[in-house]
Design an enzyme around this catalytic site. Sequence first.
Site, PDB file in Angstrom:
ATOM      1  N   GLY A 175      48.105  47.232  63.819  1.00 26.94           N
ATOM      2  CA  GLY A 175      48.582  48.475  64.433  1.00 26.94           C
ATOM      3  C   GLY A 175      50.080  48.645  64.262  1.00 26.94           C
ATOM      4  N   ASP A 202      50.540  41.915  75.497  1.00 31.12           N
ATOM      5  CA  ASP A 202      49.616  41.214  74.602  1.00 31.12           C
ATOM      6  C   ASP A 202      49.023  39.951  75.231  1.00 31.12           C
ATOM      7  OD1 ASP A 202      49.954  43.092  72.627  1.00 31.12           O
ATOM      8  OD2 ASP A 202      51.556  41.992  71.619  1.00 31.12           O
TER       9      ASP A 202
HETATM   10  C1  S3P Z   1      54.177  45.748  69.226  1.00 26.71           C
HETATM   11  C2  S3P Z   1      54.073  46.532  70.341  1.00 26.71           C
HETATM   12  C3  S3P Z   1      52.943  46.466  71.275  1.00 26.71           C
HETATM   13  C4  S3P Z   1      52.108  45.205  71.073  1.00 26.71           C
HETATM   14  C5  S3P Z   1      51.863  44.897  69.631  1.00 26.71           C
HETATM   15  C6  S3P Z   1      53.166  44.740  68.885  1.00 26.71           C
HETATM   16  C7  S3P Z   1      55.354  45.904  68.344  1.00 26.71           C
HETATM   17  O1  S3P Z   1      52.101  47.590  71.062  1.00 26.71           O
HETATM   18  O2  S3P Z   1      50.879  45.327  71.757  1.00 26.71           O
HETATM   19  O3  S3P Z   1      51.109  43.710  69.503  1.00 26.71           O
HETATM   20  O4  S3P Z   1      55.613  45.022  67.515  1.00 26.71           O
HETATM   21  O5  S3P Z   1      56.056  46.908  68.483  1.00 26.71           O
HETATM   22  P1  S3P Z   1      52.335  48.976  71.857  1.00 26.71           P
HETATM   23  O6  S3P Z   1      53.679  49.417  71.539  1.00 26.71           O
HETATM   24  O7  S3P Z   1      51.291  49.904  71.304  1.00 26.71           O
HETATM   25  O8  S3P Z   1      52.095  48.643  73.302  1.00 26.71           O
END
Ligand code: S3P
Length: 439
Positions: free
Chosen positions: A98, A319
């Site tokens: 993601g 996380d």
């Molecule tokens: C992350 C932000 C978080 C986290 C992901 C990594 C990042 O997600 O859950 O594992 O590196 O910016 P969200 O910003 O969607 O909460």
Amino acid sequence: MTQSITFTVQPGGHLRGEARVPGDKSISHRSIMLGSLAEGITHVSGFLEGEDALATLRSFQAMGVEIEGPINGNVTIHGVGLDGLTAPKDPLYLGNSGTSMRLLCGLLAGQKFDAVLTGDESLSGRPMKRVIDPLSQMGAVIESADQGRAPLTIRGQAGLHGIHYDMPIASAQVKSCLLLAGLYAEGVTSVVEPAPTRDHTERMLVGFSYPVKKEGSQVSISRQVKLTATDIDVPSDISSAAFFLVGASIAPDSDLTLKHVGVNPTRTGIIDILKLMGADIELSNQRTVGGEPVADIRVQSAQLKGIAIPENLVALAIDEFPVIFVAAACAEGETVLTGAKELRVKESDRIQVMADGLKTLGVNAKPTEDGMIIQGGVIGGGKVISHHDHRIAMAFAIAGLRANDAILIDDCANVNTSFPGFVTLASQLGLDISSEEKV
Ligand code: S3P
């Protein structure tokens, strides 16, 4: 080739010794992105050689950036400058990541070429409107599948302009996406977050000599000429350390020191939550490495107690909830989590999947719309399904330390996205875990 990996964890054991867990995933992604856009050569050490960060690395190679490594965590990036990326020949496949997809959306919206972003089944089901909407307000042109899901086609030549955006959700990925788009936008791009989220993008931009303005909960950026290459020492990932912080807390007779862990205050919710539950955790050798706070963390067994988790710690431990739920299952009394709806749209629906697995193991866990209520008690054995979610798989592996029978965990291949070598390291430290692979 689809690999299926099952973990088997025998009950009991304790965690003892000293270890260094792999590099921080968030910082590893950003080191490739910013190193590629910089002028000059960036050397990275401690890079996470996990599938997610490698997906980012391969994407930049596909956009013409010469990147050497990783070899033992060392990566050399020959930066091409803000306008030096070239059109990728094929869609960029981002696997389970993601962070790669959301941050790349912002960065690609400012390019002169079109690009297509794809991912695995989990990533293709995750919400992307949260970045498409504000990017569209900046002038970006992004086509998606139904309901803003991947695959995404990001059109070049959009001519971005800065916006002021009040984020409806606390998300470092959305914030970072917009800041990266802001590198290419006319005028000022400013983002206000409803609660503090990880600030690696802001810190690292400053490390690359790029001005970022921070005023309370607002971060602003304007288009400048360049980022200047720098060296990056990636600390160990506190999100990976979290499994052992919980493991050593719940397993009797444990005493474990985790070295060189990133303790950026936007990431230490896990330490605060465990301490509120009565954990015995001590930080030493605190220092700053490349703009990021780092420490050694010693954790010893403790009788945990159930708590109402303060909502202001949710984004700072976002996380870590799968393994925090395991801590709650071992605690005396009730633990209540609220204000954590975001857990439903992570690599899996982490509220439902953890509640299902905990129930299989005989734990009284009640999922709610935005959290969970868990009564501490006995953990039994059984077969749980991780739904291809790395952190669910590792959380249930840690539960084995206090289970009274073996736990079998299906779908564990994705542990490699964030924690390559988990099984080997966990075994060395005292978890009785084995891994079986079927092709
Ligand atoms: C992350 C932000 C978080 C986290 C992901 C990594 C990042 O997600 O859950 O594992 O590196 O910016 P969200 O910003 O969607 O909460």
